[in-house]
Design an enzyme around this catalytic site. Structure first.
Site, PDB file in Angstrom:
ATOM      1  CG  ASN A  10      -1.669   1.276   1.407  1.00  0.00           C
ATOM      2  OD1 ASN A  10      -1.668   1.948   0.572  1.00  0.00           O
ATOM      3  ND2 ASN A  10      -2.399   1.367   2.578  1.00  0.00           N
ATOM      4  CE  LYS A  12      -0.044   3.429   4.622  1.00  0.00           C
ATOM      5  NZ  LYS A  12      -0.349   3.706   6.007  1.00  0.00           N
ATOM      6  CG  HIS A  89      -6.233   1.841   4.763  1.00  0.00           C
ATOM      7  ND1 HIS A  89      -5.596   2.734   5.497  1.00  0.00           N
ATOM      8  CD2 HIS A  89      -5.018   1.023   4.688  1.00  0.00           C
ATOM      9  CE1 HIS A  89      -4.481   2.648   5.979  1.00  0.00           C
ATOM     10  NE2 HIS A  89      -4.029   1.500   5.529  1.00  0.00           N
ATOM     11  CD  GLU A  91      -3.405   5.478   6.367  1.00  0.00           C
ATOM     12  OE1 GLU A  91      -3.072   5.615   5.046  1.00  0.00           O
ATOM     13  OE2 GLU A  91      -2.369   5.194   6.901  1.00  0.00           O
ATOM     14  CD  GLU A 161      -3.742  -2.570   7.454  1.00  0.00           C
ATOM     15  OE1 GLU A 161      -2.580  -2.714   6.903  1.00  0.00           O
ATOM     16  OE2 GLU A 161      -4.510  -1.689   7.048  1.00  0.00           O
ATOM     17  N   GLY A 167       1.915   2.452  10.949  1.00  0.00           N
ATOM     18  CA  GLY A 167       2.961   3.691  10.770  1.00  0.00           C
ATOM     19  C   GLY A 167       3.556   4.074  12.061  1.00  0.00           C
ATOM     20  CB  SER A 204       4.727  -1.143  12.127  1.00  0.00           C
ATOM     21  OG  SER A 204       4.013  -0.007  12.309  1.00  0.00           O
TER      22      SER A 204
HETATM   23  P1  PGA Z   1       2.442   0.653   7.602  1.00  0.00           P
HETATM   24  O1  PGA Z   1       0.952   0.747   6.915  1.00  0.00           O
HETATM   25  O2  PGA Z   1       2.969  -0.554   7.050  1.00  0.00           O
HETATM   26  O3  PGA Z   1       3.165   1.675   7.166  1.00  0.00           O
HETATM   27  O4  PGA Z   1       2.377   0.477   8.901  1.00  0.00           O
HETATM   28  C1  PGA Z   1       0.369  -0.405   6.536  1.00  0.00           C
HETATM   29  C2  PGA Z   1      -1.094   0.246   6.101  1.00  0.00           C
HETATM   30  O5  PGA Z   1      -1.571   1.156   6.257  1.00  0.00           O
HETATM   31  O6  PGA Z   1      -1.662  -0.567   5.078  1.00  0.00           O
END
Ligand code: PGA
Length: 243
Positions: A10, A12, A89, A91, A161, A167, A204
């Protein structure tokens, strides 16, 4: 069953077009295959097509083709050769008010165009601390999946997740992830009679913890955020997963 793990990047809202070109030039294709999926910002999708990996979108419209300024439909993405899309997701849920009902609509749109929806579910830190993780996941699964046929559910991917792990560099213990993956599969079986849905872990994931995560037996792959934007990171992760 020794099925290859599903590895989803992903990416982003990272990278400019110059960064994307450099990334693709540098990327070692050695461990790339159909089970590796990159989800760049939609404007960069055409750059990622034609490689041994698959391409996914980070989001799709809940509506079909039409007068919806700024939206991208499942039909449009599928017509380019996009095989997957992330939906729900955290976010998108947090910053863009995406609710389970909308996630369900997006899943429908994706499935109607033979795209695999990767449905993200997960609890906040408060919910985790209050011991509510499983009930939150159950509600999210039921609200997002109810109304789909078994055939459609079996074409879906679930990504667990924990929001507090995204993050942050913090991840649950292997035992916690293992237990949750088993519970998710149990809910899918009990509520939807489905025994066929891959369950991924995300939050992460990096080259530093992938060996540890690989000890978990009930996880079918990973959703990788910021580490997927660095070629060295994703190459190392794939090296460990494919050993
Ligand atoms: P990250 O994000 O690996 O940067 O923690 C995972 C995600 O948002 O799918």
């Amino acid at each position: 069953m020794d099925k290859k793990k599903l590895i989803i990047g992903n990416m982003k809202m990272y990278m400019t077009s110059g960064d994307v070109k450099e990334y693709l030039q540098k990327l070692n294709l050695k461990n790339m295959n159909e089970q590796v999926v990159f989800c760049p910002s939609s404007i960069y999708i055409p750059y990622f097509l034609g490689y041994p990996f698959q391409v996914g979108a980070q989001n799709i419209s809940a509506t079909t083709l039409g007068a919806y300024t700024g939206e991208i439909s499942a039909e449009q993405l599928a017509s380019l050769g996009v095989a997957y899309t992330i939906v729900g997701h955290s976010e998108r849920r947090m910053y863009f008010g995406e609710i389970n009902e909308e996630v369900h609509q997006k899943m429908k749109r994706a499935l109607d165009h033979h795209m695999v929806p990767i449905v993200c579910i997960g609890e906040t830190l408060e919910e985790y601390n209050a011991g509510k993780t499983l009930s939150i996941l159950r509600t999210q699964l039921i609200d997002c999946l109810t109304g789909l046929s078994l055939e459609e559910i079996n074409k879906t991917v679930i990504a667990y997740e924990p929001i507090w792990a995204i993050g942050t560099g913090k991840i649950p213990t292997n035992l916690e992830i293992e237990k949750i993956a088993i519970e998710i599969k149990k809910i899918l079986q009990e509520v939807f009679q489905s025994t066929n849905v891959p369950v991924l872990y995300g939050g992460s994931v990096s080259s530093k913890n992938i060996e540890q995560l690989e000890q978990i037996t009930s996880i079918d792959g990973y959703l990788i955020g910021s580490a997927s934007v660095k070629t060295k990171e994703i190459e190392k992760i794939l090296e460990v997963v494919n050993h």
